[in-house]
Write a protein that holds these residues in place. Sequence first.
Motif, PDB file in Angstrom:
ATOM      1  N   MET A  26       0.823  -1.209   0.000  1.00  0.00           N
ATOM      2  CA  MET A  26       0.000   0.000   0.000  1.00  0.00           C
ATOM      3  C   MET A  26       0.857   1.259   0.000  1.00  0.00           C
ATOM      4  SD  MET A  26      -3.048  -0.772  -0.425  1.00  0.00           S
ATOM      5  CE  MET A  26      -3.504   0.954  -0.331  1.00  0.00           C
ATOM      6  N   LYS A  27       1.983   1.242   0.672  1.00  0.00           N
ATOM      7  CA  LYS A  27       2.863   2.409   0.646  1.00  0.00           C
ATOM      8  C   LYS A  27       3.330   2.689  -0.780  1.00  0.00           C
ATOM      9  CE  LYS A  27       4.697   1.943   5.346  1.00  0.00           C
ATOM     10  NZ  LYS A  27       5.901   1.629   6.134  1.00  0.00           N
ATOM     11  N   VAL A 214       6.222  -6.101  -6.715  1.00  0.00           N
ATOM     12  CA  VAL A 214       6.478  -4.661  -6.646  1.00  0.00           C
ATOM     13  C   VAL A 214       7.982  -4.402  -6.611  1.00  0.00           C
ATOM     14  CG1 VAL A 214       6.131  -2.558  -5.300  1.00  0.00           C
ATOM     15  CG2 VAL A 214       4.295  -4.249  -5.463  1.00  0.00           C
ATOM     16  N   LYS A 215       8.685  -5.154  -5.788  1.00  0.00           N
ATOM     17  CA  LYS A 215      10.140  -4.982  -5.653  1.00  0.00           C
ATOM     18  C   LYS A 215      10.840  -5.243  -6.982  1.00  0.00           C
ATOM     19  CE  LYS A 215      11.792  -6.337  -1.757  1.00  0.00           C
ATOM     20  NZ  LYS A 215      12.354  -7.133  -0.634  1.00  0.00           N
ATOM     21  N   ILE A 218      10.530  -1.944  -9.149  1.00  0.00           N
ATOM     22  CA  ILE A 218      11.206  -0.697  -8.771  1.00  0.00           C
ATOM     23  C   ILE A 218      12.600  -0.915  -8.196  1.00  0.00           C
ATOM     24  CG2 ILE A 218       9.039   0.520  -8.404  1.00  0.00           C
ATOM     25  CD1 ILE A 218       9.376   0.143  -5.411  1.00  0.00           C
ATOM     26  N   GLY A 219      12.965  -2.149  -7.902  1.00  0.00           N
ATOM     27  CA  GLY A 219      14.276  -2.423  -7.328  1.00  0.00           C
ATOM     28  C   GLY A 219      14.250  -2.388  -5.813  1.00  0.00           C
ATOM     29  N   GLU A 220      15.149  -3.141  -5.206  1.00  0.00           N
ATOM     30  CA  GLU A 220      15.143  -3.295  -3.745  1.00  0.00           C
ATOM     31  C   GLU A 220      15.437  -1.992  -3.024  1.00  0.00           C
ATOM     32  OE1 GLU A 220      17.044  -6.246  -0.342  1.00  0.00           O
ATOM     33  OE2 GLU A 220      17.247  -6.705  -2.485  1.00  0.00           O
ATOM     34  N   LEU A 225      13.339   2.412   0.476  1.00  0.00           N
ATOM     35  CA  LEU A 225      13.163   3.830   0.772  1.00  0.00           C
ATOM     36  C   LEU A 225      11.686   4.177   0.958  1.00  0.00           C
ATOM     37  CD1 LEU A 225      15.682   5.534  -1.697  1.00  0.00           C
ATOM     38  CD2 LEU A 225      15.864   5.388   0.809  1.00  0.00           C
ATOM     39  N   ILE A 226      10.837   3.608   0.124  1.00  0.00           N
ATOM     40  CA  ILE A 226       9.414   3.910   0.191  1.00  0.00           C
ATOM     41  C   ILE A 226       8.774   3.295   1.423  1.00  0.00           C
ATOM     42  CG2 ILE A 226       7.171   3.487  -0.928  1.00  0.00           C
ATOM     43  CD1 ILE A 226       8.582   3.723  -3.624  1.00  0.00           C
TER      44      ILE A 226
END
Length: 253
Positions: A26-27, A214-215, A218-220, A225-226
């Motif tokens: 959700m973040k 999701v990872k 966008i990458g680990e 960070l998010i």
Amino acid sequence: MSSHLDVRLREGTKHSHTMTENTAFMKCFLKGVVEKSFFRKLLADLYFVYSALEEELQRYQHHPIVGMMYFLELHRQANLEKDLAFYYGENWRSQIVPSPAGQVYVDRIRVVANTQPELLIAHAYTRYMGDLSGGQALKNIARSAMDLPSDRGTAMHEFEQIPTPEARREFKEQYRQALNFLILNETMIQKIVDEANYAFTLNRDVIHELEADVKAVIGEHIFDLITRQDQVGSTYTASESAGVKMMRVDYSI
């Protein structure tokens, strides 16, 4: 005499709301990280969940308690079928199966329907009131992030019979009043609140399964960070990476 079930549910699930908002999925979603590759997996799981819930609600539409919360205008199965046809193609039925967590969610709905159908109210409350509230903001994020056609891809969040914010506010008030007019003893009220919290857990388990997807997008490092900072309330301020303006997302139901 009012059961005050609306207040009991709202107050009794606040912590579950916050826990759901603080899932990594959700973040990321609220930051505009939404890709068709994993969004369609979520819709597939929701299709199985809503299909089970709506079949059982229909089965008990004449039940003295459950029948009071039977609102056809809320049903999502047909709209989810439209979305799945958009994301998977016309042969979508042969391409989807529930995830392990999705199957647990479906199984729980079947169990309570067969053993204590009043608890279906908890599952209906957590799903439909969320759809009418924060779900509307999530729809806008998804549309912007995936650059969807104006009439495709988010039928899940379209309520043809409750089309405007004003109509949705009025309907939610009607729904709350229906909850409060249910004739329930204290034991059953607490069971419904407990089941609503469990429904939130089942939903979190479904979206936890999507975190790896999701990872991968966008990458680990960006993922960490998010997701590293928790939110403390039940309302977010989110900035979408797809260029959407800052917005308030109110999940209160």
